[in-house]
Write a protein that holds these residues in place. Structure first.
Motif, short mmCIF file in Angstrom:
data_model
loop_
_atom_site.label_atom_id
_atom_site.label_comp_id
_atom_site.label_asym_id
_atom_site.label_seq_id
_atom_site.Cartn_x
_atom_site.Cartn_y
_atom_site.Cartn_z
N PHE A 329 0.97 -1.21 -0.10
CA PHE A 329 0.02 0.08 0.08
C PHE A 329 0.92 1.30 -0.25
CE2 PHE A 329 -2.09 3.36 2.52
CZ PHE A 329 -3.09 3.52 1.64
N GLN A 330 1.99 1.20 0.67
CA GLN A 330 2.77 2.37 0.79
C GLN A 330 3.36 2.67 -0.49
OE1 GLN A 330 6.92 1.99 2.71
NE2 GLN A 330 6.51 4.03 3.62
N LYS A 331 3.65 1.83 -1.33
CA LYS A 331 4.21 2.07 -2.77
C LYS A 331 3.11 2.44 -3.49
CE LYS A 331 7.93 -1.42 -2.33
NZ LYS A 331 8.50 -2.42 -2.93
N ILE A 332 1.82 2.43 -3.56
CA ILE A 332 0.96 2.45 -4.52
C ILE A 332 0.27 3.78 -4.04
CG2 ILE A 332 0.42 0.14 -5.30
CD1 ILE A 332 -2.11 0.19 -3.75
N ALA A 333 0.27 4.38 -2.87
CA ALA A 333 -0.63 5.27 -2.23
C ALA A 333 -0.19 6.69 -2.02
CB ALA A 333 -0.83 5.16 -0.79
N ASP A 334 -0.97 7.62 -2.61
CA ASP A 334 -0.61 8.89 -2.51
C ASP A 334 -0.25 9.39 -1.04
OD1 ASP A 334 -1.42 9.55 -5.20
OD2 ASP A 334 -3.58 10.23 -4.75
N PRO A 335 0.77 10.29 -0.73
CA PRO A 335 1.33 10.38 0.34
C PRO A 335 0.19 10.98 1.35
CG PRO A 335 2.94 11.23 -1.22
CD PRO A 335 1.83 10.78 -1.68
N LEU A 384 -4.95 -16.27 -4.82
CA LEU A 384 -5.48 -15.97 -6.45
C LEU A 384 -5.51 -14.32 -6.48
CD1 LEU A 384 -8.39 -18.38 -6.91
CD2 LEU A 384 -5.90 -18.58 -7.54
N LEU A 385 -5.78 -13.79 -5.31
CA LEU A 385 -5.76 -12.35 -5.42
C LEU A 385 -4.40 -11.65 -5.39
CD1 LEU A 385 -8.66 -11.26 -3.07
CD2 LEU A 385 -8.84 -10.87 -5.44
N ALA A 386 -3.16 -12.37 -4.73
CA ALA A 386 -2.18 -11.80 -4.74
C ALA A 386 -1.40 -11.97 -6.10
CB ALA A 386 -1.11 -12.68 -3.64
N LEU A 387 -1.89 -12.82 -7.05
CA LEU A 387 -1.41 -13.12 -8.20
C LEU A 387 -1.56 -11.69 -9.15
CD1 LEU A 387 -2.56 -16.44 -9.06
CD2 LEU A 387 -0.18 -15.80 -8.54
N LEU A 388 -2.29 -10.93 -8.74
CA LEU A 388 -2.78 -9.63 -9.38
C LEU A 388 -1.66 -8.76 -8.82
CD1 LEU A 388 -6.65 -9.69 -9.35
CD2 LEU A 388 -5.01 -10.82 -10.95
N ILE A 389 -1.00 -8.78 -8.02
CA ILE A 389 -0.05 -7.79 -7.54
C ILE A 389 1.07 -7.62 -8.56
CG2 ILE A 389 1.66 -6.98 -5.70
CD1 ILE A 389 -0.21 -8.23 -3.89
N PRO A 390 1.44 -6.43 -9.15
CA PRO A 390 2.69 -6.41 -10.13
C PRO A 390 3.94 -6.68 -9.26
CG PRO A 390 1.61 -4.28 -9.66
CD PRO A 390 0.90 -5.29 -8.91
N ARG A 391 5.13 -6.82 -9.95
CA ARG A 391 6.49 -7.04 -9.34
C ARG A 391 6.87 -5.96 -8.79
NH1 ARG A 391 10.14 -7.72 -6.77
NH2 ARG A 391 11.93 -8.70 -7.09
N HIS A 392 6.66 -4.79 -9.49
CA HIS A 392 6.93 -3.42 -8.95
C HIS A 392 5.63 -2.40 -8.74
CE1 HIS A 392 11.13 -4.51 -9.38
NE2 HIS A 392 11.02 -5.05 -10.62
N PRO A 393 4.99 -2.64 -7.81
CA PRO A 393 3.95 -1.77 -7.65
C PRO A 393 4.26 -0.48 -7.38
CG PRO A 393 4.38 -3.13 -5.56
CD PRO A 393 5.18 -3.66 -6.66
N GLU A 394 3.48 0.61 -7.99
CA GLU A 394 3.54 2.16 -7.70
C GLU A 394 2.26 2.57 -8.20
OE1 GLU A 394 5.94 4.50 -10.72
OE2 GLU A 394 6.85 2.53 -10.91
N PRO A 395 2.11 4.00 -7.97
CA PRO A 395 0.94 4.81 -8.18
C PRO A 395 0.73 4.65 -9.67
CG PRO A 395 2.27 5.91 -6.52
CD PRO A 395 2.86 4.91 -7.03
N GLY A 396 -0.40 4.21 -10.24
CA GLY A 396 -0.72 4.06 -11.75
C GLY A 396 -0.56 2.66 -11.88
N HIS A 397 0.22 1.71 -11.07
CA HIS A 397 0.14 0.47 -11.64
C HIS A 397 0.20 -0.54 -10.21
CE1 HIS A 397 2.09 -2.82 -14.01
NE2 HIS A 397 3.09 -3.05 -13.27
N GLU A 398 -1.23 -0.22 -9.72
CA GLU A 398 -1.39 -1.04 -8.59
C GLU A 398 -1.59 -2.30 -8.70
OE1 GLU A 398 -2.60 3.34 -8.57
OE2 GLU A 398 -3.18 1.65 -10.08
#
Length: 411
Positions: A329-335, A384-398
């Motif tokens: 969450f920290q990687k994909i969230a707005d501060p 199954l849900l965790a398979l949807l997490i990208p290798r490098h998550p960030e805002p816009g690539h959640e």
């Protein structure tokens, strides 16, 4: 707490008065009350209040109501600084724990549990927000692992004292609850006056935040809350009801678990940092499917107490990997979204907790094994849900479905 210090200027303070030192102090204080309450709970309610599976299910449903209402933190932080709320909540947890044995009836235990739960859940909600604001993204996995280790060490000290002194000193539930809860309350009071109020560089939104692009995080939180309840409510209860564990034996099992957490939690933090949140969560959920399935096997195949105790320890180690969900969450969230989303996530995490313990308490009376089989199914869904997490998550690539954008969208 008479002064305000910007986070960027905190380096000029003595080391023990810096914001990260406060996080470690609170990480050590909270488990003393909460872990002691948990260690004694099953024996206390069975021996003093004659609880059965139905009663313990309802107690934990009541305990989780404040977690479901954690979204109220958003309203409170409009008028109270997050750090102040964290310390006041910690003090409430300590005081309520201290007087637990004064109310040895079903109704009394439920009321005092509700109060301690308000303190615990509001503390945890705000504490998670402060951690993600006060740690950088680069250091967060490692520091969160260290915080888990510190909390485990504090819990270990509490469990160790119970194991060593319960029988030789003929300790009572009242004496132990008073000592543990009083310690936590005193630490909270000390921290309130000893530390300045720290201001993070990114002001937090003071309104309800529910963004579509966080949908995967919300779902993982929901599944984690439902699955966690089954373990918290019924795994320890099984050790007392099926295998006849006494207080010092239950606490001894917790002690072994904490020793393992102290050793492995920092390593888990490093593993998340190296391998990423996706792989860490997939490993956790696959392990939980296996563990919960084997829990059910205890009833189908009459496996002994050694198997049950081993699974209990492994289960706790796997749950420690949940820190990867925080850093995801920290990687994909707005501060500015961290505080309000922490409150929303805590509420989502506790949706199932409000009804699941009581409902499964009835199922437990019919088939304890099916309770754990259901948990294995929930862990499979999380995998199954965790398979949807990208290798490098960030805002816009959640998620793996989101296109990588230069800036995160507003929704």
């Amino acid at each position: 707490m008479t002064t305000t210090t910007r986070l960027a200027d905190a380096g000029a303070l003595p080391f023990w008065r810096r914001p990260q030192a406060l996080l470690f102090l609170m990480a050590a204080a909270m488990p003393v009350a909460f872990a002691t309450w948990s260690a004694l709970l099953n024996n206390f309610v069975i021996e003093v209040a004659n609880f059965d599976g139905h009663d313990i299910g309802w107690l934990h449903t009541v305990r989780e109501i404040p977690g479901f209402l954690a979204i109220g933190v958003i309203i409170v932080i409009r008028y109270m600084h997050e750090q102040v709320l964290a310390l006041l909540s910690l003090a409430l947890l300590g005081v309520a724990t201290a007087v637990t044995a004064w109310f040895p009836t079903l109704g009394g235990i439920m009321v005092i549990t509700l109060l301690s739960s308000i303190g615990f859940h509001y503390y945890e909600t705000v504490n998670q927000s402060l951690q993600l604001q006060w740690f950088t993204r680069e250091e967060a996995p490692r520091k969160l692992g260290l915080l888990l280790s510190v909390g485990s060490a504090a819990t270990l000290a509490s469990y160790g004292l119970i194991v060593l002194l319960w029988e030789p000193l003929s300790l009572t539930y009242n004496a132990v609850y008073l000592a543990a809860g009083g310690f936590t309350a005193l630490v909270a009071i000390f921290a309130f006056f000893a530390y300045p109020r720290f201001e993070a560089p990114n002001p937090q939104l003071k309104s309800f935040v529910l963004r579509r692009r966080y949908w995967l995080y919300y779902l993982l939180q929901f599944m984690a809350g439902a699955r966690r309840q089954i373990f918290v409510v019924f795994a320890g209860f099984m050790m007392v009801e099926r295998f006849g564990y006494d207080v010092h034996q239950v606490t001894g099992l917790f002690l072994v678990t904490l020793l393992c957490n102290m050793i492995f939690a920092p390593l888990i933090g490093r593993a998340v940092q190296v391998f990423g949140e996706r792989r860490a969560l997939l490993f956790e959920y696959a392990g939980l499917v296996t563990v919960f399935t084997l829990y059910g096997g205890i009833y189908f195949f009459s496996w002994g107490v050694v198997v049950a105790a081993t699974l209990y320890v492994i289960d706790n180690l796997l749950f420690a990997m949940a820190l990867a969900l925080k850093t995801y969450f920290q990687k994909i969230a707005d501060p500015g979204d961290i505080a309000p989303t922490a409150a929303v996530a805590f509420t989502i995490n506790h949706i199932a907790a409000v009804f699941l313990p009581a409902a499964l308490g009835y199922l437990w009376l019919v088939s304890p094994a099916m309770v754990f089989v259901l948990a294995a199914g929930m862990a499979s869904g999380s995998f199954l849900l965790a398979l949807l997490i990208p290798r490098h998550p960030e805002p816009g690539h959640e998620t793996i479905f989101a296109k990588l954008n230069a800036a995160a969208p507003a929704e």
